[in-house]
Design a protein around this motif. Structure first.
Motif, PDB file in Angstrom:
ATOM      1  N   PHE A  28       0.811  -1.211   0.000  1.00  0.00           N
ATOM      2  CA  PHE A  28       0.000   0.000   0.000  1.00  0.00           C
ATOM      3  C   PHE A  28       0.842   1.258   0.000  1.00  0.00           C
ATOM      4  CE2 PHE A  28      -4.060  -1.664  -0.133  1.00  0.00           C
ATOM      5  CZ  PHE A  28      -4.173  -2.767   0.688  1.00  0.00           C
ATOM      6  N   SER A  29       1.991   1.221   0.725  1.00  0.00           N
ATOM      7  CA  SER A  29       2.762   2.471   0.758  1.00  0.00           C
ATOM      8  C   SER A  29       3.456   2.733  -0.567  1.00  0.00           C
ATOM      9  CB  SER A  29       3.760   2.474   1.912  1.00  0.00           C
ATOM     10  OG  SER A  29       4.474   1.286   1.954  1.00  0.00           O
ATOM     11  N   ARG A  30       3.628   1.677  -1.418  1.00  0.00           N
ATOM     12  CA  ARG A  30       4.281   1.907  -2.703  1.00  0.00           C
ATOM     13  C   ARG A  30       3.287   2.100  -3.838  1.00  0.00           C
ATOM     14  NH1 ARG A  30       8.461   0.270  -5.113  1.00  0.00           N
ATOM     15  NH2 ARG A  30       9.821   1.850  -4.236  1.00  0.00           N
ATOM     16  N   TYR A  31       1.999   1.837  -3.563  1.00  0.00           N
ATOM     17  CA  TYR A  31       1.020   1.818  -4.645  1.00  0.00           C
ATOM     18  C   TYR A  31       0.735   3.223  -5.157  1.00  0.00           C
ATOM     19  CZ  TYR A  31      -3.182   0.621  -7.208  1.00  0.00           C
ATOM     20  OH  TYR A  31      -4.107   0.450  -8.197  1.00  0.00           O
ATOM     21  N   GLN A  32       0.826   3.431  -6.475  1.00  0.00           N
ATOM     22  CA  GLN A  32       0.491   4.731  -7.035  1.00  0.00           C
ATOM     23  C   GLN A  32      -0.931   4.664  -7.569  1.00  0.00           C
ATOM     24  OE1 GLN A  32       3.016   6.130 -10.227  1.00  0.00           O
ATOM     25  NE2 GLN A  32       1.525   7.662 -10.832  1.00  0.00           N
ATOM     26  N   TYR A  74      -5.218   8.408 -11.697  1.00  0.00           N
ATOM     27  CA  TYR A  74      -5.999   9.634 -11.544  1.00  0.00           C
ATOM     28  C   TYR A  74      -7.432   9.276 -11.185  1.00  0.00           C
ATOM     29  CZ  TYR A  74      -2.328  12.452 -13.687  1.00  0.00           C
ATOM     30  OH  TYR A  74      -1.168  13.104 -13.983  1.00  0.00           O
TER      31      TYR A  74
END
Lengths: 160, 310
Positions: free
Chosen positions: B13-17, B20
């Protein structure tokens, strides 16, 4: 085997996209307009490989001298040996943004014009020049809960 | 259970981009949007207009939109729910309705820009392929590009109905005849008769007649509205021709009646959740306890009685 000098050598980090900012480029980059004479910053965007500036120009600021369909021509001054050379590069919109260095100046010009107008109407004298930070005025410092501490060097002691 | 590896760890989750927002919602195709919006830089601030066509389950939306940094601006819009004003009361999302909506949005923008006298477009819908051409010594036609969004561009699709309507209305929209109904892939020709049939609701009329002959019950179910208003199959073409004329006569928008700010505020206050006071909450708690104790006592009494009986 020596160090290779390819066109994009040494740009592993400079041209890489920011963390969690890969992919689609925000569309305001395409909506901005550039006129001849605008001051622009060059910052290469690794997502668009066409019309990329050479790594030397990454981080440089120049003036627009030409506008075409999807690119602008920018004049940069490069130090070569003991002189500056005027360089003209063609860069795509995605690698350009308006420089904010100009913004402060233009704002100040407008403000000064307004202050001058105002002062003229009132008949006052107006001081428009920017002043650097002057030395602080004389003031009294209270020692209530703020007792002065005397500092002195400690004699050296060997610890093993 | 087969061996599974946990994928959605905190690191994931912390790396997920996240894409838009409009991509997450599945509403905007940014690949297409970038190409539709970008203006020739040497044209500086002149706006680039696009004809946005979107279909909902019961409505058609056609807008002429230009994009600015602050947001998109709609120059003129037309909806299928406005068509009853011009006489089209049924089939508001069919090909003919799409043509009418395209025509309406085109005439509206031209009226707004003062170009409606100069660019009449195609007054009699005849199904021929034609692009709006520039008038000599006069302003050039209003240009817009078709924006289909995420719609599949198949031959005969209703989006091209809107395109044809707007093009016949006098707006210059660069396109070719390949996707109109009536285009034959093999001979690479557009059959103008089929196209004019679709513009005037001929395909609906044909289906109406076929059903009326073959399957009475289905006919009554599908064309209920038409039957109620006593519209026969051969009257349909006239409805559309009259509507086109009425649209050309008066395309100006009629803004709907909106409630005042107080009325809207009163409406929303009905749904507001009011918090209970401390006394009310304590009273509720006491009442609940009493009811539980009551049933508990009754259950105990029942158990005692049962025990006694046994």
């Amino acid at each position: 085997m020596g160090h290779s000098h390819g066109y994009r050598s040494g740009t592993r980090y400079a041209f890489s996209r920011d963390f969690k900012k890969h992919g689609v480029i925000p569309l305001t980059t395409y909506l901005k307009t550039y006129k001849v004479g605008d001051i622009v910053d060059i910052k290469a965007n690794g997502a668009v490989q066409k019309g990329m500036p050479h790594k030397f120009y990454h981080g440089k600021t120049g003036i627009v001298y030409n506008v075409t369909k999807s690119s602008v021509g920018v004049i940069i001054y490069k130090v070569v040996g003991n002189r500056y050379l005027e360089k003209r590069i063609n860069v795509r919109i995605e690698h350009i943004k308006h420089s904010k260095c100009r913004e402060e100046f233009v704002k100040r010009v407008k403000e000064n014009a307004a202050r001058k107008q105002e002062a003229k109407e009132k008949g006052e004298k107006v001081f428009l020049k920017r002043q650097p930070a002057l030395p602080r005025d004389a003031h009294v410092v209270a020692t209530e809960g703020n007792a002065p501490v005397t500092l002195a060097p400690l004699a050296y002691e060997t610890y093993i | 259970m087969p061996f599974t590896k946990l994928i959605k760890t905190p690191a994931y989750f912390s790396r997920y981009q996240t894409p838009y927002r409009r991509r997450r919602e599945g509403k905007t195709d940014y690949y297409a949007r970038k190409r539709l919006i970008t203006q020739h830089k040497a044209k500086y601030n002149s706006p680039k207009y696009r004809l946005v066509v979107r279909f909902t389950n019961k409505d058609i939306v056609a807008q002429i939109v230009s994009s600015q940094v602050t947001g998109d601006i709609v120059l003129a819009a037309a909806y299928a729910h406005e068509l009853p004003r011009y006489g089209i009361k049924h089939g508001l999302t069919n090909w003919s309705a799409a043509y009418a909506v395209g025509l309406l949005v085109a005439r509206r923008t031209l009226q707004k820009l003062g170009l409606d006298e100069t660019y009449e477009g195609v007054v009699e819908a005849d199904g021929e392929f034609s692009l709006t051409e520039a008038v000599e010594d006069g302003p050039r036609p209003f240009k817009a590009y078709l924006d289909v969004g995420l719609h599949r561009t198949t031959t005969g699709a209703r989006i091209f109905g809107v395109l044809k309507g707007a093009s016949d209305g006098g707006i210059y929209i660069p396109h070719n005849e390949k996707r109109y109904p009536g285009y034959d892939i093999e001979s690479k020709e557009l059959d103008a008769d089929t196209l004019s049939k679709y513009i005037l609701g001929g395909h609906v009329a044909e289906y109406m007649e076929t059903l009326a002959d073959d399957d009475e019950e289905k006919y009554r179910q599908v064309f209920k509205g038409y039957i109620e208003d006593n519209i026969e199959a051969d009257a349909i073409a006239d409805i559309y021709t009259d509507a086109h004329a009425a649209i050309r006569e008066d395309p100006s928008p009629q803004p709907t009646e909106k409630k005042s700010k107080e009325e809207y505020a009163a409406e929303s206050k009905k749904y507001r959740q009011t918090k209970l006071t401390m006394e009310e909450r304590l009273a509720k708690r006491a009442a609940k306890i009493a009811s539980l104790v009551g049933t508990g006592a009754a259950a105990e009494e029942e158990e005692e009685e049962e025990e006694d009986e046994e």
